[in-house]
Write a protein that holds these residues in place. Sequence first.
Motif, PDB file in Angstrom:
ATOM      1  N   TRP B  85       0.682  -1.128  -0.152  1.00 41.68           N
ATOM      2  CA  TRP B  85      -0.080   0.045  -0.021  1.00 41.68           C
ATOM      3  C   TRP B  85       0.855   1.206   0.052  1.00 41.68           C
ATOM      4  CZ3 TRP B  85      -5.508   0.221   2.462  1.00 41.68           C
ATOM      5  CH2 TRP B  85      -6.282  -0.805   2.134  1.00 41.68           C
ATOM      6  N   SER B 174      -6.504  -6.827  -4.062  1.00 40.16           N
ATOM      7  CA  SER B 174      -6.692  -5.585  -3.042  1.00 40.16           C
ATOM      8  C   SER B 174      -7.073  -4.386  -3.772  1.00 40.16           C
ATOM      9  CB  SER B 174      -5.124  -5.574  -2.838  1.00 40.16           C
ATOM     10  OG  SER B 174      -5.176  -4.466  -1.470  1.00 40.16           O
ATOM     11  N   TYR B 176      -7.604   0.044  -3.189  1.00 37.57           N
ATOM     12  CA  TYR B 176      -7.614   1.182  -2.279  1.00 37.57           C
ATOM     13  C   TYR B 176      -7.644   2.245  -2.877  1.00 37.57           C
ATOM     14  CZ  TYR B 176      -2.558   1.989  -3.065  1.00 37.57           C
ATOM     15  OH  TYR B 176      -1.367   2.201  -3.612  1.00 37.57           O
ATOM     16  N   LEU B 191      -5.221   6.078   3.402  1.00 45.15           N
ATOM     17  CA  LEU B 191      -5.838   5.228   2.248  1.00 45.15           C
ATOM     18  C   LEU B 191      -7.105   4.306   2.962  1.00 45.15           C
ATOM     19  CD1 LEU B 191      -2.484   4.030   0.528  1.00 45.15           C
ATOM     20  CD2 LEU B 191      -4.027   5.869  -0.067  1.00 45.15           C
ATOM     21  N   VAL B 192      -8.109   4.073   2.170  1.00 45.56           N
ATOM     22  CA  VAL B 192      -9.008   2.970   2.729  1.00 45.56           C
ATOM     23  C   VAL B 192      -9.375   1.954   1.359  1.00 45.56           C
ATOM     24  CG1 VAL B 192     -10.802   4.686   2.144  1.00 45.56           C
ATOM     25  CG2 VAL B 192     -11.258   2.918   3.748  1.00 45.56           C
ATOM     26  N   GLY B 193      -9.394   0.749   1.952  1.00 41.71           N
ATOM     27  CA  GLY B 193      -9.553  -0.069   0.882  1.00 41.71           C
ATOM     28  C   GLY B 193     -10.136  -1.290   1.425  1.00 41.71           C
ATOM     29  N   GLU B 194     -10.232  -2.337   0.467  1.00 40.82           N
ATOM     30  CA  GLU B 194     -10.768  -3.792   0.707  1.00 40.82           C
ATOM     31  C   GLU B 194      -9.950  -4.670   0.117  1.00 40.82           C
ATOM     32  OE1 GLU B 194     -14.550  -4.775  -1.033  1.00 40.82           O
ATOM     33  OE2 GLU B 194     -14.694  -6.282  -0.162  1.00 40.82           O
ATOM     34  N   GLU B 195      -9.553  -5.764   0.856  1.00 42.98           N
ATOM     35  CA  GLU B 195      -8.690  -6.810   0.317  1.00 42.98           C
ATOM     36  C   GLU B 195      -9.041  -8.215   0.932  1.00 42.98           C
ATOM     37  OE1 GLU B 195      -4.178  -5.725   0.512  1.00 42.98           O
ATOM     38  OE2 GLU B 195      -4.399  -7.091   2.518  1.00 42.98           O
ATOM     39  N   PRO B 213     -13.170  -2.625   6.210  1.00 41.60           N
ATOM     40  CA  PRO B 213     -12.139  -2.171   5.569  1.00 41.60           C
ATOM     41  C   PRO B 213     -10.699  -2.394   5.966  1.00 41.60           C
ATOM     42  CG  PRO B 213     -13.186  -0.630   6.798  1.00 41.60           C
ATOM     43  CD  PRO B 213     -13.572  -1.651   7.153  1.00 41.60           C
ATOM     44  N   ARG B 214      -9.733  -2.078   5.279  1.00 40.50           N
ATOM     45  CA  ARG B 214      -8.435  -1.806   5.766  1.00 40.50           C
ATOM     46  C   ARG B 214      -8.027  -0.230   5.637  1.00 40.50           C
ATOM     47  NH1 ARG B 214      -2.932  -1.720   4.485  1.00 40.50           N
ATOM     48  NH2 ARG B 214      -1.764  -2.462   6.117  1.00 40.50           N
ATOM     49  N   VAL B 215      -7.623   0.287   6.441  1.00 43.53           N
ATOM     50  CA  VAL B 215      -7.348   1.871   6.478  1.00 43.53           C
ATOM     51  C   VAL B 215      -5.944   1.937   6.764  1.00 43.53           C
ATOM     52  CG1 VAL B 215      -7.942   4.136   7.355  1.00 43.53           C
ATOM     53  CG2 VAL B 215      -9.692   2.307   7.248  1.00 43.53           C
TER      54      VAL B 215
END
Lengths: 196, 565
Positions: B85, B174, B176, B191-195, B213-215
Amino acid sequence: MKKLLLALVLGLCSAALAQSPTDSSFSHIYVSVEGGEQYPFGDLVDAVENSFYGGFGFRYTYTENIDGFVLMDYSYIKPIPRGLKIYGAHQVSGKLGLDFKWKAIAPLAIGAGFVCDWVRGDYDDDKIDETSFNKDLGGTLTDNETEFGWFARVNLPLIRRETYRVGFNALWKELWTLPKRSEMLSMGVYFERRIW
Amino acid sequence: MQSCWKKILLLGVFAGVPAAASINAEMEGMEVDSRDDGTFLVGGPTYFFDRMLGAGGVHSESELWSPEKLRYRLLFNRFSVLPSWDPMEPSVWLKTGNELGDMIYQDFITSKNRPDNRTPILEGGFRSPSFKGFWATARMFQDDHFSSKTRSVRHKKVDDEFSLFGENYPMFSSGYAGLGFTNASVNASALVGEEYLWLFGESSRWIPVHYKPRVETRVDVANLSATVVYEDAEYQDKREKERGNRKEWNGSVRYRCGKACHSSVFGVAAGLAFRAVSDSGTVYTELEGNRVAWPFIELNVRPVKRVKAEAVFGMNDDDWLVQDSIEYQAPTPDRMGAVIGVKNISGTRLNPLADDVEFFDGSEIALSAAGQMNLIQSYVSFADSIQFAGIGGRVSLWAEHGAETFDTTETVRDEDLVYRKGDVARINSWIKGVTGELWIGAWYREMFSFKALGGFEHLEGAEDEIEVTPAEFFVSFSADWLLFKSFRISHSLRYRSDAEWNLRSSDPLMVKGDWFWDATFEQMFPKQRLYLAGTLLHVLGNESIETPNGSRNRMRFVCTVRKMF
């Protein structure tokens, strides 16, 4: 023949090494349409029929004696084996390569590059079970399939004017498929317009 | 280029073998797949064994914590660059590729021995130019390579395709998006996203994790770096009707030793890494106490010009780890360099931030062992160069006591896959090794550089207790061409000897030695800042399985187009 090839390679290298790309890159840009026929080679002559193709191209100056190009074409390819549940296959072929304009053979240009083919079978959804059909001939093409390979071509402009040209392309490609590589020759005519 | 090469060669004196040819990795973190200056065995993007021949000890580099890995991803108990990331440079890019060998039209005439389906790689993203320092970025990336062999087991564990795109059950997928700010003294991003990730456990099973999410937030101000990550992770095993959730906060803060600090007699830097988790339902690992903090200090001392000592020391309630070295730079003529050094690694655990227990098939696997490990290595490096060529080498002796290993008590079969039970343990005897490496380089202006490397290593000790018996030797030939100042060809031809996995199945898995060839062709338009690259990976070599429960390492082609802003 070996001497000719060696001379060709040395000539291309010496021409290449003498260039400075930053002066020439994108100094001219051309777009084109192209149509022709493609012919299977090797094992593939038992697999698919000859087919027509049509597409478009984009060419740009890279150095004084080298052009870069991108080609994209479509063709509908019919299998030779009878009785398959797949009627044919849609093929979209993308190519990225370089044309070497060696003065000794001008206006002929010799090119090479990488090719990526996207293929999907043409079939009736309601007549097959995609899970089990995957094991039958043509079955993998019920899903999107892509394969890469390389190609070489000769590009012969027949009519050359300031803003357009008409020419002939002969292109041999090899896809890195299994269990054997897949080879095809395509021959077509193009019309090209200079944008700047 | 001459001076550049000289720097590389002399750098090699201090850091080991000079870098290999500039082969583009299929994704950041997968560079190991084009390396053979040691034992690099790839089971997939999210699991590989990586050990440089001259590194000393029997561990994989990704098992060992260091301050440089604070922003790496923790994949089970390994540190990994991938899935990265790290925000890219301002640009827009697109990447695609495939494991080569789909049938396409061969499918119409191939009724027997039909090859497995080959799988692609996909990536697209952008980072905008900065506007008064502010920028935006978004990226979607997944690597479907190495996914087919284990797909039949993995797809039964999850209730959907477990990816952002497609049905190949990729080992990670992944995406973001986020914002950032960059100026001369500050670099910050959120950053924010999905994985989707498949982690490889000490049990050798693949564990699906879905972060939603993953931040990740980062701030760098002068020599201070801080990172805070929040992950809401879902675990599941559909076959066992198990589901669990882990909410995790992790991150770090680090004060780096700057330029002035490095040039002074005594330099100090320090930092803290931490994790805190909250588990519910069935989660397949446990972090004891649900939290870990890892304060560390970095020291460098240069009492005289030619002597340099460095140390990193970390400690908490449960573990301690020290990594230190001292080097003497011998007086030599300008174009030469020679270094004599001693390196030491001691500690209770290679990775003090990892979980403590894995739960598998009704049993517990302890992920740390009692006692401590001690590794000591002495080495001599040299390099010499003339106008268009250079030569260098490195020899080392090392000995390790208490090396981390695994005590396998039972194996369990799951279709084609084999899992293990037991605990992380120690080899309570000395393992000794001797290594030697030699490299020769030649170059011509910017146009051409060539490098030949060779190395050997001999181990003595309880080899059957080591997770991986490393390759004994390698040779590598690589070259970079820059034609008409804008067309790059980089390639390398390499041979790695046999390596062996000893502890993940009842019979060792031998990874046969083989030749490999990788090549990158890149069309560059420096004026337009446009780059078109095609890379062939793993050509020549057999498509073999390099790790237990891994997939075949196949010939691949990856192409990338990138427009820098």
